[in-house]
Design a protein around this motif. Structure first.
Motif, mmCIF file in Angstrom:
data_model
loop_
_atom_site.group_PDB
_atom_site.id
_atom_site.type_symbol
_atom_site.label_atom_id
_atom_site.label_comp_id
_atom_site.label_asym_id
_atom_site.label_seq_id
_atom_site.Cartn_x
_atom_site.Cartn_y
_atom_site.Cartn_z
ATOM 1 N N PHE A 128 -1.467 10.887 7.870
ATOM 2 C CA PHE A 128 -1.879 11.501 6.613
ATOM 3 C C PHE A 128 -0.986 12.693 6.263
ATOM 4 O O PHE A 128 -0.605 12.875 5.115
ATOM 5 N N VAL A 129 -0.660 13.491 7.248
ATOM 6 C CA VAL A 129 0.190 14.664 7.015
ATOM 7 C C VAL A 129 1.570 14.228 6.528
ATOM 8 O O VAL A 129 2.104 14.777 5.556
ATOM 9 N N VAL A 130 2.147 13.216 7.186
ATOM 10 C CA VAL A 130 3.455 12.713 6.776
ATOM 11 C C VAL A 130 3.376 12.141 5.363
ATOM 12 O O VAL A 130 4.266 12.375 4.538
ATOM 13 N N LEU A 131 2.304 11.414 5.050
ATOM 14 C CA LEU A 131 2.131 10.840 3.716
ATOM 15 C C LEU A 131 2.113 11.929 2.650
ATOM 16 O O LEU A 131 2.827 11.856 1.648
ATOM 17 N N ILE A 132 1.321 12.954 2.868
ATOM 18 C CA ILE A 132 1.196 14.023 1.874
ATOM 19 C C ILE A 132 2.508 14.783 1.724
ATOM 20 O O ILE A 132 2.990 15.021 0.612
ATOM 21 N N ALA A 141 6.785 8.094 2.765
ATOM 22 C CA ALA A 141 5.381 7.937 2.365
ATOM 23 C C ALA A 141 4.890 6.521 2.655
ATOM 24 O O ALA A 141 3.782 6.328 3.173
ATOM 25 N N TYR A 142 5.702 5.522 2.336
ATOM 26 C CA TYR A 142 5.319 4.131 2.623
ATOM 27 C C TYR A 142 5.164 3.924 4.121
ATOM 28 O O TYR A 142 4.247 3.251 4.587
ATOM 29 N N PHE A 143 6.084 4.499 4.864
ATOM 30 C CA PHE A 143 6.043 4.367 6.317
ATOM 31 C C PHE A 143 4.762 4.986 6.882
ATOM 32 O O PHE A 143 4.153 4.441 7.798
ATOM 33 N N VAL A 194 1.810 5.272 5.386
ATOM 34 C CA VAL A 194 0.671 4.387 5.093
ATOM 35 C C VAL A 194 0.695 3.190 6.034
ATOM 36 O O VAL A 194 -0.335 2.780 6.579
ATOM 37 N N LEU A 195 1.874 2.632 6.264
ATOM 38 C CA LEU A 195 2.011 1.498 7.169
ATOM 39 C C LEU A 195 1.607 1.888 8.596
ATOM 40 O O LEU A 195 0.908 1.132 9.280
ATOM 41 N N CYS A 196 2.010 3.069 9.037
ATOM 42 C CA CYS A 196 1.633 3.546 10.377
ATOM 43 C C CYS A 196 0.120 3.704 10.492
ATOM 44 O O CYS A 196 -0.472 3.349 11.514
ATOM 45 N N PHE A 197 -0.521 4.225 9.444
ATOM 46 C CA PHE A 197 -1.976 4.353 9.474
ATOM 47 C C PHE A 197 -2.622 2.980 9.623
ATOM 48 O O PHE A 197 -3.521 2.788 10.435
ATOM 49 N N MET A 198 -2.124 2.010 8.850
ATOM 50 C CA MET A 198 -2.694 0.666 8.925
ATOM 51 C C MET A 198 -2.509 0.076 10.314
ATOM 52 O O MET A 198 -3.428 -0.515 10.873
ATOM 53 N N PHE A 199 -1.330 0.223 10.886
ATOM 54 C CA PHE A 199 -1.096 -0.292 12.232
ATOM 55 C C PHE A 199 -1.970 0.422 13.257
ATOM 56 O O PHE A 199 -2.473 -0.204 14.190
ATOM 57 N N ASN A 200 -2.149 1.713 13.103
ATOM 58 C CA ASN A 200 -3.009 2.458 14.018
ATOM 59 C C ASN A 200 -4.423 1.913 13.998
ATOM 60 O O ASN A 200 -5.054 1.732 15.036
#
Length: 162
Positions: A95-99, A131-133, A135-141
């Motif tokens: 989330f921090v990286v996304l923001i 930002a895309y990365f 969101v993708l990392c959150f989904m994989f987590n």
């Protein structure tokens, strides 16, 4: 008769699906909220406020985010995140990286002046890619990380002094 036990509770599936809103907003942002479909004939694009739907873009984004947050709390998905916070496994870095990446890309595009010169688009695209990365990392987590599986107690996987 069911012999298959789902690996994740419904709240986690809903939380995973909720990230699709972030994907859609990222895609819309990548398309400059639709401006790329309206070239101005000189190699550029019309300004957002000059396009027929331009005045509706940011209010629509606000409505989408408010509706998504309303659904998020109405369905009790925040309880899942609170559980992750209590157990110390919330993928907060994503989330921090996304923001940070989204704000950075926007700042570079709209408020950097001529500081970056001809490379401004490169840095903006790199911010969006980050930002895309995220969101993708959150989904994989949420999907692949064994800490989030419902058939295993979460406390077993909590970091042990590492």
């Amino acid at each position: 008769m069911h012999c298959f036990k789902p690996a994740y509770p419904p709240a986690r599936h809903q939380l995973f699906a909720w990230t699709s809103i972030l994907w859609l907003l990222n895609i819309a942002r990548e398309l400059s909220w639709g401006r790329v479909f309206y070239p101005n004939g000189t190699g550029g694009y019309l300004r957002l406020k000059d396009i027929w739907f331009g005045p509706y873009v940011y209010p629509t984004i606000a409505v989408i985010l408010i509706a998504a947050l309303g659904y998020f709390f109405a369905k009790g998905l925040h309880k899942e995140l609170v559980l992750w916070l209590k157990q110390g496994i919330l993928p907060a870095l994503d989330f921090v990286v996304l923001i940070i990446a989204a704000v950075t890309a926007d700042m570079i595009e709209h408020h950097s002046g001529n500081l970056l010169g001809a490379k401004i688009e490169l840095f903006e695209e790199l911010g969006e890619l980050a930002a895309y990365f995220a969101v993708l990392c959150f989904m994989f987590n949420v999907v692949l990380n064994k800490q989030f599986r419902s058939n295993q107690p979460l406390y077993v996987f909590k970091r042990r002094g590492m």
